[in-house]
Structures are given as C-alpha cells and as structure tokens.
Design a protein around this motif. Structure first.
Motif, mmCIF file in Angstrom:
data_model
loop_
_atom_site.group_PDB
_atom_site.id
_atom_site.type_symbol
_atom_site.label_atom_id
_atom_site.label_comp_id
_atom_site.label_asym_id
_atom_site.label_seq_id
_atom_site.Cartn_x
_atom_site.Cartn_y
_atom_site.Cartn_z
ATOM 1 N N GLU A 129 0.766 -1.247 -0.219
ATOM 2 C CA GLU A 129 -0.048 0.221 -0.175
ATOM 3 C C GLU A 129 0.882 1.122 -0.028
ATOM 4 O OE1 GLU A 129 -3.027 -0.295 -0.571
ATOM 5 O OE2 GLU A 129 -3.044 -2.382 -0.446
ATOM 6 N N THR A 130 1.853 1.279 0.699
ATOM 7 C CA THR A 130 3.021 2.236 0.597
ATOM 8 C C THR A 130 4.285 1.652 0.402
ATOM 9 O OG1 THR A 130 3.278 2.392 2.929
ATOM 10 C CG2 THR A 130 1.629 3.661 2.135
ATOM 11 N N LEU A 131 5.416 2.399 -0.320
ATOM 12 C CA LEU A 131 6.749 1.945 -0.372
ATOM 13 C C LEU A 131 7.391 3.176 -0.182
ATOM 14 C CD1 LEU A 131 8.659 -0.154 -0.842
ATOM 15 C CD2 LEU A 131 8.219 0.102 -3.348
ATOM 16 N N ASP A 132 8.473 3.434 0.614
ATOM 17 C CA ASP A 132 9.356 4.453 1.034
ATOM 18 C C ASP A 132 10.605 3.640 0.398
ATOM 19 O OD1 ASP A 132 7.349 6.086 1.868
ATOM 20 O OD2 ASP A 132 7.469 5.078 3.720
ATOM 21 N N LEU A 133 11.304 4.504 -0.351
ATOM 22 C CA LEU A 133 12.602 3.893 -1.003
ATOM 23 C C LEU A 133 13.754 4.632 -0.838
ATOM 24 C CD1 LEU A 133 13.021 1.476 -3.430
ATOM 25 C CD2 LEU A 133 13.985 3.615 -4.279
ATOM 26 N N LEU A 134 14.902 4.291 -0.385
ATOM 27 C CA LEU A 134 16.236 4.822 -0.217
ATOM 28 C C LEU A 134 17.047 4.436 -1.423
ATOM 29 C CD1 LEU A 134 18.214 6.864 1.079
ATOM 30 C CD2 LEU A 134 18.581 5.137 2.495
ATOM 31 N N CYS A 135 17.656 5.144 -2.298
ATOM 32 C CA CYS A 135 18.458 4.674 -3.466
ATOM 33 C C CYS A 135 19.896 5.167 -3.375
ATOM 34 C CB CYS A 135 17.779 5.081 -4.584
ATOM 35 S SG CYS A 135 18.596 4.549 -6.318
ATOM 36 N N SER A 136 20.937 4.310 -3.689
ATOM 37 C CA SER A 136 22.176 4.667 -3.685
ATOM 38 C C SER A 136 22.566 5.431 -4.761
ATOM 39 C CB SER A 136 23.145 3.326 -3.665
ATOM 40 O OG SER A 136 22.949 2.631 -4.745
ATOM 41 N N GLY A 137 21.785 5.095 -6.022
ATOM 42 C CA GLY A 137 22.356 5.745 -7.455
ATOM 43 C C GLY A 137 22.943 4.801 -7.995
ATOM 44 N N PHE A 138 23.241 4.920 -9.468
ATOM 45 C CA PHE A 138 23.741 4.006 -10.018
ATOM 46 C C PHE A 138 25.484 4.417 -9.905
ATOM 47 C CE2 PHE A 138 19.706 3.978 -12.010
ATOM 48 C CZ PHE A 138 19.435 2.933 -12.209
ATOM 49 N N HIS A 139 26.323 3.339 -9.944
ATOM 50 C CA HIS A 139 27.377 3.595 -9.648
ATOM 51 C C HIS A 139 28.431 2.608 -10.484
ATOM 52 C CE1 HIS A 139 27.375 6.282 -6.345
ATOM 53 N NE2 HIS A 139 26.058 5.249 -5.803
#
Length: 147
Positions: A129-139
C-alpha cells in the motif's frame, strides 16, 4: 488471522494487520525478471511511492506510475542481474532490499556495468500500500571483468 498483536506474534504492532512477507518476495521476483505487469499486481490500487534518490525526493501514486518508475530505471538494460535481495520486517513494516548490476545504465550514465542498491520499507498485507525507498544511485562496478 486477527489484526491485533498476540503473545504468539510479538512483531505485529497493536491494531495493525499482519505483514505478509510473500508479497515482498513476489515483488522481488518480478523485479529480478523485470516483469512490470506482474509487479503491478503486488501493489495496491492506491499505492503511494516515495523515493529518496541522488537527484532528490520523488513521489508518485498508483500501480502504473510506480511500475513505470521501475521500468525507467531498469527496463532498457541489455544485461541485468539481481545480485542480492532480502525480505524482512521491522516494526510491522515490510523491509525489502536489493542490489542490481546492469549495463548500460539509464539516463546516459554509461555503457559499462553499474551497480545500484535500494532499500524499501512498505506497509503491506495482501498488497503493498505504501513503499518508501532509499536509493544509492548508479555507480560504476569496479569488479574485474565488468567492462
């Protein structure tokens, strides 16, 4: 199953429905296979997606917009590997994490192998129902043979 905490299930906060790990596993399976149509079936009809990305925060709602976001990140890669993935729970929220290796990276980042790691926290029972995401970015992937 009752939506209240019992002595046999101390992980479920008082009054909250129990978290279903299976929906998290299916979500990760659809990510691994880049099956965005099936991914949408793991998301609730009014799913809210918030992401903290290297360029800044992002937000969208609805299964189509959420899956379009994942497709924009991973859908055009010629080579794609789900290197690691986990499903767990913290405080009644579903915890999902994954590391992906792909090439080329999207958004003109580069033709060589890149890695990205993301951590998500979801409110989920039968669907997310909810998704909170933390992303490193592309490396760039520094492993030997990743050219």
């Amino acid at each position: 199953m009752s939506g209240t905490r019992t002595k046999s299930d101390p992980r479920t906060p008082e009054g909250s429905p129990p978290v279903r790990w299976s929906v998290g596993g299916i979500f990760l399976e659809t990510l691994a296979t880049r099956d965005y149509e099936r991914m949408a079936t793991t998301l609730g009809p009014a799913v809210r997606f918030r992401a903290l990305l290297p360029p800044g925060p992002s937000h969208c709602e609805g299964p189509e917009r959420v899956t379009d976001t994942f497709r924009s990140w991973f859908g055009s890669a010629d080579d794609f590997e789900l290197v690691d993935a986990t499903v767990g729970e913290i405080g009644g929220r579903l915890h999902l994490s994954w590391r992906i290796r792909l090439r080329p990276a999207p958004f003109g980042i580069g033709e060589n192998w890149h890695v990205i790691e993301q951590h998500g926290y979801a409110d989920a029972t039968d669907s997310i129902e909810t998704l909170d995401l933390l992303c490193s970015g592309f490396h760039p992937d520094g492993r030997v043979g990743s050219e």
